[in-house]
Design an enzyme around this catalytic site. Structure first.
Site, short mmCIF file in Angstrom:
data_model
loop_
_atom_site.label_atom_id
_atom_site.label_comp_id
_atom_site.label_asym_id
_atom_site.label_seq_id
_atom_site.Cartn_x
_atom_site.Cartn_y
_atom_site.Cartn_z
N SER A 57 0.87 -1.19 0.00
CA SER A 57 0.00 0.00 0.00
C SER A 57 0.90 1.23 0.00
O SER A 57 2.04 1.17 0.49
CB SER A 57 -0.86 0.00 1.27
OG SER A 57 -1.47 1.26 1.46
N ALA A 82 2.86 -0.01 9.12
CA ALA A 82 4.04 -0.81 9.48
C ALA A 82 3.97 -2.17 8.78
O ALA A 82 4.97 -2.65 8.22
CB ALA A 82 4.12 -1.00 10.99
N TYR A 86 -1.10 -0.68 10.46
CA TYR A 86 -1.34 -1.06 9.06
C TYR A 86 -0.16 -0.62 8.19
O TYR A 86 0.37 -1.40 7.40
CB TYR A 86 -2.64 -0.41 8.58
CG TYR A 86 -2.98 -0.68 7.13
CD1 TYR A 86 -3.52 -1.91 6.74
CD2 TYR A 86 -2.79 0.29 6.15
CE1 TYR A 86 -3.85 -2.16 5.42
CE2 TYR A 86 -3.12 0.05 4.82
CZ TYR A 86 -3.65 -1.19 4.46
OH TYR A 86 -3.97 -1.43 3.14
#
Ligand code: NDP
Length: 247
Positions: A139, A154, A152
């Protein structure tokens, strides 16, 4: 005719194919003639994906990838693969002060540990063809910060780092490893957040291309990375985000 983007006949595993981006990947890959095995936890939603796909050689295997036994059974049932798209993922937004350990474990186990352990199991079981392509759905959160997305982000940052090391390890086998880093795409994952419809519409306008992405636009990038057109690409992160990470 030149067809460098052809994926016809390739055997592809797609995780998280019961909805959203993974479902679009499954449909697009099948429409392009690949034989696709789809997986996820929700049997009914997977069956719906299968109905939307083209071709008669697609299969579905229900598995919770955070469960080792289920993952090993999935790997046992698979044919030798030409590509794997590790797409399954979740988000639990929480600012650090109110972090809940079980929610953090859930995000890290699903987004990070599961795709790594799946890769290990596939390698040990010799289920990856020479020249295979591994695609991990990371992402832009890996490098583009939003409040509440610490765990998230990380998970996705480490996934991208892992993919680069794996690319080095598997290069001698001619197996390529890359990630896709999407910006915002409206799916089940984004509907769990705190934003209202009005918030989304306003946020969308911040994007240089003035809209969020569509699941199939992420799928087309996966097709590219799987195809021979990308045969000299390994260890890279492909950002697809309508330009939002530029600002
Ligand atoms: P969805 O919620 O629509 O899809 C997530 C998929 O992951 C579902 O098919 C779900 O299947 C599967 N999944 C979740 N947990 C598990 C598990 N334990 N075992 C097996 N499968 C699991 O979200 P998206 O399509 O948006 O997300 C797909 C990927 O794209 C994720 O990795 C996400 O982080 C990433 N991404 C999404 C962005 C967006 O804006 N939507 C932006 C950037 C990246 P089931 O419930 O059947 O198990």
């Amino acid at each position: 005719m030149l067809h460098p983007f052809d994926i016809q006949g390739k055997k592809i595993l797609i995780t998280g194919a019961s909805s959203g981006i993974g479902r679009a990947m499954a449909v697009v890959c099948s429409q392009m003639g690949a034989d696709v095995c789809i997986t996820g936890r929700n049997a009914e939603a997977l069956a719906q994906t299968l109905e939307m796909m083209n071709g008669s050689k697609n299969t579905r295997i229900v598995a919770d990838l955070t469960n080792n036994d289920a993952m090993n059974q999935l790997v046992n049932e698979l044919p030798v693969l030409d590509a794997v798209i590790s797409n399954a993922g979740i988000n639990r937004r929480m600012i650090t002060q109110f972090l809940k350990e079980d929610a953090m474990d859930n995000v890290l186990n699903t987004n990070l540990k599961a795709p790594i352990m799946l890769t290990k199991a596939l390698l040990k079981a010799k289920k990856l063809n020479t020249g295979a392509s591994l695609v991990f759905v990371s992402s832009i959160a890996a490098f583009h910060s939003s409040i509440g997305d610490g765990v998230y982000s990380a998970s996705k940052g480490v996934l991208s780092s892992f993919a680069k090391v794996l690319a080095m390890e598997l290069a001698p086998k001619k197996i390529r490893v890359n990630t896709i880093q999407p910006g915002m795409v409206r799916t089940g994952l984004t509907e769990n957040g705190p934003l209202s419809e009005a918030d989304y519409q306003k946020d969308e306008q911040r994007y240089p291309l003035a809209r969020y992405g569509k699941p199939e636009e992420i799928a087309y990038a996966a097709v590219y990375l799987i195809s021979d057109a990308a045969c000299w690409i390994t260890g890279t992160d492909l950002v697809i985000d309508g330009g939002i990470s530029l600002i």
